[in-house]
Enzyme design. Structure first.
Site, PDB file in Angstrom:
ATOM      1  N   PRO A 133      59.780  34.129  47.015  1.00 27.86           N
ATOM      2  CA  PRO A 133      60.220  33.708  45.733  1.00 27.86           C
ATOM      3  C   PRO A 133      59.271  33.651  44.510  1.00 27.86           C
ATOM      4  O   PRO A 133      58.276  33.218  44.762  1.00 27.86           O
ATOM      5  CB  PRO A 133      60.867  32.175  45.859  1.00 27.86           C
ATOM      6  CG  PRO A 133      60.687  31.940  47.286  1.00 27.86           C
ATOM      7  CD  PRO A 133      59.889  33.184  47.958  1.00 27.86           C
ATOM      8  N   GLY A 191      52.827  32.099  44.964  1.00 29.95           N
ATOM      9  CA  GLY A 191      51.736  32.976  45.261  1.00 29.95           C
ATOM     10  C   GLY A 191      52.214  34.602  45.200  1.00 29.95           C
ATOM     11  O   GLY A 191      51.736  35.658  45.320  1.00 29.95           O
ATOM     12  N   SER A 192      53.594  34.613  44.667  1.00 26.74           N
ATOM     13  CA  SER A 192      54.143  36.014  44.837  1.00 26.74           C
ATOM     14  C   SER A 192      53.559  36.986  44.193  1.00 26.74           C
ATOM     15  O   SER A 192      53.392  38.192  44.727  1.00 26.74           O
ATOM     16  CB  SER A 192      55.717  35.694  44.312  1.00 26.74           C
ATOM     17  OG  SER A 192      56.167  36.972  43.564  1.00 26.74           O
ATOM     18  N   ALA A 206      50.310  37.212  43.046  1.00 25.10           N
ATOM     19  CA  ALA A 206      49.157  37.817  43.851  1.00 25.10           C
ATOM     20  C   ALA A 206      49.279  38.636  44.607  1.00 25.10           C
ATOM     21  O   ALA A 206      48.642  39.525  45.047  1.00 25.10           O
ATOM     22  CB  ALA A 206      48.474  36.572  43.827  1.00 25.10           C
ATOM     23  N   ASP A 222      44.743  32.667  44.841  1.00 26.79           N
ATOM     24  CA  ASP A 222      45.827  33.136  45.304  1.00 26.79           C
ATOM     25  C   ASP A 222      45.662  34.700  46.044  1.00 26.79           C
ATOM     26  O   ASP A 222      45.867  35.143  46.786  1.00 26.79           O
ATOM     27  CB  ASP A 222      46.810  33.517  44.205  1.00 26.79           C
ATOM     28  CG  ASP A 222      47.399  32.032  43.693  1.00 26.79           C
ATOM     29  OD1 ASP A 222      47.031  30.952  43.906  1.00 26.79           O
ATOM     30  OD2 ASP A 222      48.706  32.205  43.308  1.00 26.79           O
TER      31      ASP A 222
HETATM   32  O1  PMV Z   1      51.645  28.479  40.993  1.00 26.98           O
HETATM   33  P1  PMV Z   1      50.708  29.481  41.466  1.00 26.98           P
HETATM   34  O2  PMV Z   1      50.864  29.760  42.928  1.00 26.98           O
HETATM   35  O3  PMV Z   1      50.119  30.341  40.441  1.00 26.98           O
HETATM   36  O4  PMV Z   1      49.266  28.577  41.887  1.00 26.98           O
HETATM   37  C1  PMV Z   1      48.406  28.154  40.948  1.00 26.98           C
HETATM   38  C2  PMV Z   1      47.258  27.342  41.249  1.00 26.98           C
HETATM   39  C3  PMV Z   1      46.257  26.761  40.203  1.00 26.98           C
HETATM   40  O5  PMV Z   1      45.374  26.073  40.833  1.00 26.98           O
HETATM   41  C4  PMV Z   1      47.195  25.674  39.542  1.00 26.98           C
HETATM   42  C5  PMV Z   1      45.677  27.745  39.346  1.00 26.98           C
HETATM   43  C6  PMV Z   1      44.581  28.327  39.929  1.00 26.98           C
HETATM   44  O6  PMV Z   1      44.154  29.363  39.261  1.00 26.98           O
HETATM   45  O7  PMV Z   1      43.966  27.933  40.999  1.00 26.98           O
END
Ligand code: PMV
Length: 305
Positions: free
Chosen positions: A83, A89-90, A92, A134
């Site tokens: 999702p 992490g979709s 990435a 990610d």
């Molecule tokens: O929400 P996501 O899956 O993009 O996770 C981001 C994680 C953070 O720590 C909030 C940002 C980062 O770059 O590490």
């Protein structure tokens, strides 16, 4: 080779999101949901699912093309079971799978460091100061500890799966990372103390995971959530999901990823999982998701279902 295909996993951050941007450690795992990319040679330019604009996956593939000295173009096709915009992490994974399919197509084998670097560059387009967590976990898979300056150290998490509760509220990671920066700018001393507490939680969590002490893992998740709440990245949907988890038998729960909506993760004793899924399923999308999944790999391209 005229066509190559690769896949990469999504991820959950078990502990330490946001604080990882400030070079604190985080505990992360690849999950059993994947993004798939097929790359085909073309005359010029990079076309992604019929579209030629700039985006992280295109940028990642362009970097690989450039590094491998190829002068033609590419057509990319994407399929993903992750999702979007909810902290799993979709984006990435799509960037990693795109870089990998491109690398396979042009070189016949995967170069993991090239793929990770390419995807990180792609992600820098849409994120604000991405820590790289990610793209690293989508490349290397498994689970372990990540720090911005020291990279990834794999470890067994001793957990086969985790409950993921999707609040369904999409949000932008960059906005939430900025929100934390604003908090730091306004409350410097308090933020330093929060960073210290966050790091303490990580080392306690490493021991709790090693001992597979679910009760302690749950308590640490709630403590981590309290810190995330203080820096302003929780939301009413997240709080509602956590409250429902705790009322329905979970040992602990917290937001995962950037917060502001997105997903919550929870741990519980095995026998409590069915009742939890039932209670949560009335209000949210709930998944029981495999942890420690394999990183980027050559793969087939799934049929549309
Ligand atoms: O929400 P996501 O899956 O993009 O996770 C981001 C994680 C953070 O720590 C909030 C940002 C980062 O770059 O590490």
């Amino acid at each position: 080779m005229m066509k190559a295909r690769a896949s990469a996993p999504g991820k959950v951050i078990l502990f330490g999101e946001h604080f990882v941007v400030y070079d604190k450690p985080a505990i992360v795992s690849a999950i059993g949901l994947r993004a798939y990319v097929e790359a085909m040679k073309s005359d010029r330019g990079i076309i992604l699912d019929g579209w030629s604009g700039e985006n992280p996956a295109v940028k990642a593939s362009a970097y690989v093309i450039d590094q491998l000295g190829y002068s033609g173009g590419l057509n990319l096709r994407i399929r993903s079971s992750i999702p979007q915009s909810v902290g799993l992490g979709s984006s990435a994974s799509v960037s990693v799978a795109s870089a990998a399919a491109t690398c396979l197509l042009l070189r016949g084998e995967l170069d993991l460091e090239l793929i990770r670097r390419a995807a990180h560059l792609g992600e820098s387009l849409v994120h604000y100061r991405p820590s790289g967590i990610d793209t690293t976990i989508a490349t290397y898979g498994g689970g372990g500890i990540y720090t911005r300056s020291e990279g990834f150290r794999g470890m067994s998490l001793n957990l086969d799966e985790i409950l993921i509760i999707n609040t369904g509220k999409a949000r932008r990671t960059g906005d939430l990372v900025r929100r934390v920066k604003e908090f730091r700018d306004a409350h410097g001393e308090e933020f330093e103390k929060i960073l210290e507490d966050a790091e303490g939680i990580i080392w306690e969590a490493v021991d709790a995971l090693k001992a597979r002490d679910l009760e302690l893992i749950g308590r640490l998740m709630l403590r981590n959530q309290e810190l995330l709440r203080r820096v302003g990245v929780s939301s009413k949907e997240i709080e509602e999901a956590i409250e429902l988890c705790m009322r329905s038998g979970a040992l602990g729960a917290k937001l995962t990823g950037a917060g502001g909506g997105g997903c919550v993760i929870a741990v519980a004793e095995d026998e409590k999982i069915p009742q939890l899924m039932e209670a949560l399923g009335r209000r949210f999308e709930v998944m029981r998701c495999e942890l420690m999944a394999e990183g980027v790999r050559e793969d087939s391209f799934p049929d549309p279902s």
